[in-house]
Write an enzyme that holds these catalytic residues in place. Structure first.
Site, PDB file in Angstrom:
ATOM      1  N   TYR A 174      56.303 -82.492 -13.358  1.00 44.37           N
ATOM      2  CA  TYR A 174      54.909 -81.635 -14.491  1.00 44.37           C
ATOM      3  C   TYR A 174      55.314 -82.181 -16.005  1.00 44.37           C
ATOM      4  O   TYR A 174      56.510 -82.555 -16.907  1.00 44.37           O
ATOM      5  CB  TYR A 174      55.292 -79.609 -14.907  1.00 44.37           C
ATOM      6  CG  TYR A 174      54.652 -79.473 -16.023  1.00 44.37           C
ATOM      7  CD1 TYR A 174      55.318 -79.574 -17.232  1.00 44.37           C
ATOM      8  CD2 TYR A 174      53.075 -79.725 -16.471  1.00 44.37           C
ATOM      9  CE1 TYR A 174      55.223 -78.431 -18.054  1.00 44.37           C
ATOM     10  CE2 TYR A 174      52.718 -79.150 -17.471  1.00 44.37           C
ATOM     11  CZ  TYR A 174      53.751 -78.927 -18.605  1.00 44.37           C
ATOM     12  OH  TYR A 174      53.099 -78.160 -19.597  1.00 44.37           O
TER      13      TYR A 174
ATOM     14  N   LYS B 245      62.899 -80.449 -26.194  1.00 44.46           N
ATOM     15  CA  LYS B 245      64.405 -79.658 -26.032  1.00 44.46           C
ATOM     16  C   LYS B 245      65.391 -79.781 -27.043  1.00 44.46           C
ATOM     17  O   LYS B 245      65.511 -79.467 -27.800  1.00 44.46           O
ATOM     18  CB  LYS B 245      64.337 -79.152 -24.486  1.00 44.46           C
ATOM     19  CG  LYS B 245      62.642 -78.424 -23.849  1.00 44.46           C
ATOM     20  CD  LYS B 245      63.126 -78.714 -22.272  1.00 44.46           C
ATOM     21  CE  LYS B 245      61.538 -78.499 -21.373  1.00 44.46           C
ATOM     22  NZ  LYS B 245      61.075 -77.314 -21.379  1.00 44.46           N
TER      23      LYS B 245
ATOM     24  N   ASP C 282      60.719 -89.222 -17.900  1.00 42.82           N
ATOM     25  CA  ASP C 282      60.810 -87.528 -18.687  1.00 42.82           C
ATOM     26  C   ASP C 282      61.971 -87.096 -18.599  1.00 42.82           C
ATOM     27  O   ASP C 282      61.761 -86.648 -17.694  1.00 42.82           O
ATOM     28  CB  ASP C 282      59.344 -87.228 -18.305  1.00 42.82           C
ATOM     29  CG  ASP C 282      59.297 -85.676 -18.347  1.00 42.82           C
ATOM     30  OD1 ASP C 282      58.060 -85.174 -18.244  1.00 42.82           O
ATOM     31  OD2 ASP C 282      59.974 -85.691 -19.672  1.00 42.82           O
TER      32      ASP C 282
END
Ligand code: KE4
Length: 420
Positions: A144, A267, A239
């Site tokens: 994702y 994050k 990623d």
């Protein structure tokens, strides 16, 4: 367990927001429960609207590696607020944060701050296409990368949770150039390059997958991606929205010793505030406007309050050099307890997932063999015993520096009481 207030709030929220939530995985739909409304959090604890207290292993899906409401981060944010919330102009904090990021991620020779992981990855892919002047990209089933149109193909996280691997509302033309490979299967990548090699701009990968549950890279997988992209002149994008500053101070690229061409961060880098980043080789990033023709912009990009939070969080991580040793020790203890209880566990550093399937989970197909109803039962058992873990089989459990040995032992004891 009394969740009456959460239920009342959820009923109101359902009238206002799709599924009553601002992000699908929070809806607790796959675990068949009313979502908790969190009232406040501190350290490794969250407290819901009914006053229930939990040891938290969601950690806001990764940002809270220091624990919730860390004093150093709070004071930096409070101080920053006195100077204003947002300028829409340059400020010195952006330089300090970019320098600190580059110290830890030397491959990010030049970078740009944005407001979410989705934005970071979307922009990284656009930069790869602009730099190579190629259109096709390769992603992996079960990974994702946020919700930009071209990447919503056999995605993980909420797409897997909700069994909607390909989102509606995305025209076929937007995903025609998105090629799918199997995670940990380098031959599936080789076949795509053999067929489309010179038209592939990049391979984008979660260097340790965490959105189909935790699936670490197999021996040689990342090395294989690095060599095949170099062979065909395609770029390798890591990623590291989850793995950045989590697996090590330099993320997965330091942990595994593989250098990508572009990295996306999120994050942890924002310290809990909306901040992310993408960056890579100078020659690539010099294609980004206003230097080059790859356009990307953002009203709140490099927001001073978010920058202050990110700087404070990264500085705190630097001031606690043993933090990664401690995270490894505590996470390994949890893994031992989970395996002793008969659970099928994958772990990568402070990322763990218990899979309710009898086969080793090494990719999307094996992850999907998990019994999500059994996972729901496990989730409910933990919650009733004061442990809040991911409300989805296809997410990760996150350990933070705030998880005390006492709480790790308490969690282990609760898990040991679970009958698979
Ligand atoms: P955001 O746009 O949610 O900040 O980041 C998107 C993203 C990009 N790349 C990776 C590897 C990610 O894990 C994410 C977002 N992660 C999910 C949880 N697995 C966020 C939680 C949610 O969607 O509510």
């Amino acid at each position: 367990m009394n969740t009456r207030r959460s239920e009342e709030l959820y009923a109101q929220a359902l009238d206002l927001m799709p599924g009553g939530v601002n992000s699908p995985v929070r809806a607790f739909r796959s675990v068949g429960r009313t979502p908790l409304f969190i009232d406040h959090a501190a350290g490794d604890r969250v407290f819901d609207a009914d006053g229930n207290e939990y040891i938290d292993y969601v950690c806001s899906w990764g940002p809270d590696i220091l624990g919730h409401a860390h004093p150093a981060v709070l004071s930096a944010v409070r101080k920053s607020l006195e100077s204003g919330l947002t300028f829409g102009a340059c400020h010195s904090g952006e330089i300090a944060l970019a320098q600190k990021i580059r110290e830890h991620f030397p491959s990010m020779e030049m970078l740009r701050l944005v407001s979410s992981g989705t934005e970071a990855v979307m922009s990284a892919v656009r930069a790869a296409r602009g730099f190579t002047r190629r259109d096709r990209i390769i992603k992996f089933e079960g990974c994702y990368h946020g919700h930009s149109d071209g990447l919503l193909v056999k995605g993980g996280s909420g797409l897997l949770t909700g069994a909607i691997p390909d989102s509606s509302g995305v025209p076929a033309g937007y995903t025609e150039t998105t090629l799918l490979a199997r995670y940990n299967d380098i031959s599936s990548v080789e076949r795509l390059f053999a067929k489309y090699g010179e038209s592939i701009a990049c391979v984008i990968v979660e260097p340790c997958a965490a959105n189909m549950g935790v699936v670490p890279p197999a021996e040689g997988f990342l090395e294989g991606l690095r060599s095949i992209t170099e062979k065909y002149g395609a770029l390798l994008i890591f990623d590291e929205v989850i793995t950045g500053f989590r697996l090590s101070p330099g993320g997965a690229q330091e942990y595994y010793g593989i250098t990508p061409d572009i990295t996306a961060l999120g994050k942890i880098v924002g310290g809990g505030m909306p901040l992310a980043a993408y960056g890579g080789k100078r020659e690539i990033m010099e294609c980004v406007a206003p230097l080059g023709s790859v356009y990307q912009a953002g009203t709140l990009s490099g927001n001073p309050v978010a920058v202050a939070a990110g700087l404070a969080a990264l500085t705190e991580l630097e001031n606690q050099p043993d933090i990664y040793i401690e995270l490894e020790r505590k996470s390994a203890e949890l893994e031992r307890a989970m395996k002793a209880a008969g659970l099928n566990v994958n772990r990568c550093g402070s990322l763990l997932t218990a899979f309710f399937t009898d086969i080793p989970v090494t990719d999307y197909q094996s992850a999907k063999s998990s019994d999500t109803q059994k996972y729901a039962g496990y989730f409910g058992y933990l919650l009733e015993n004061g442990i809040y873990t991911a409300p989805s089989q296809f997410e990760a459990m996150f350990v933070s520096a705030a998880h005390s040995d006492e709480d790790i032992k308490k969690t282990s004891s609760v898990i040991s009481g679970y009958c698979v």
